[in-house]
Design a protein around this motif. Structure first.
Motif: not given
Lengths: 128, 128
Positions: A97-120
């Motif tokens: 995938m990185q052949g299609f461009g590096q995407f800004d390093p992810v804010d891990l807090d964002d990701f955690e909130r996302f996982l939490e939402a999914e868990l809910n």
DNA sequence: ACATTATTCAACCGCCCGGTTGACCGTCCA
DNA sequence: TGGACGGTCAACCGGGCGGTTGAATAATGT
């Protein structure tokens, strides 16, 4: 249970055959959920299956798909088989995938909130 | 030049539904090859289809799958529809995957040199 | 006006995928 | 030794996917 190189469609060195299995494995929400569970800790198959409504056999199949894609590894010890994440699969996908461009390093807090939402969502879905 | 927001595919990174489509789209080698072709330049549907042996209709379907996943955008101008990469889909997948560890952002030049070196080693081994 | 080009639509086909159930196998323990 | 537990296997089923062909639509060229 590996796929022979003989049936590679076109000799494209930049296209490892494993990407088919890896992305196909990631395309299923159940399997992605399993992966995120294993992110917390290694688990036995039964424990992986516990939060799901589907049968144990179904989860067992999902796990072998994940293992076949190199996304997890299963180790049988005694009568329980332990499942742990295997970074190889995810790394292979990431490299492609990185052949299609590096995407800004992810804010891990964002990701955690996302996982939490999914868990809910999951726990909501699971109430009987 | 740009596509109106009205026909933007739904590729909200926080929506697990989108990940299903994205990873499923990436799971097909034909579609991955199409994406890498579009990496070079925007293309018309016919031009995308040209290097493949399958029918034009099949490629057309593949393209709509990619568009539905937010991996490309299609803009019809005159009688030809142009296809261009849409970073949204790939980014959504990348965001999710980075929850499983950041794999060192690959310097593509480095990577290329690495591949080349590996290839040299390999041929050397075989020639002995 | 007509033929040509570019692309999609519609119907169909074979196969794989995700799920089920029930039998089966190996391991632990009382 | 005899269960109970943990997990896989085998057969089956419905639906979706990847492919085909042929017709349809729309824009362009002559």
């Amino acid at each position: 249970m590996s796929i022979p190189d003989s049936d590679r469609p076109s000799s494209d060195p930049a296209e490892p055959r494993g990407l088919d299995q890896i992305f196909a494995a990631l395309a299923d929400p159940t399997r992605r959920r399993v992966l995120s569970m294993l992110l917390e800790d290694d688990m036995a198959v039964s424990d992986v299956a516990a939060p799901f409504q589907m049968s144990l056999a179904a989860i067992s199949k999902h796990l072998s798909v994940l293992a076949g894609a190199g996304l997890i590894r299963q180790e049988r010890r005694g009568r329980i088989t332990w499942c742990k994440l295997d970074p190889d699969g995810m790394r292979a996908a990431s490299v492609w995938m990185q052949g299609f461009g590096q995407f800004d390093p992810v804010d891990l807090d964002d990701f955690e909130r996302f996982l939490e939402a999914e868990l809910n969502d999951w726990t909501q879905e699971r109430e009987e």
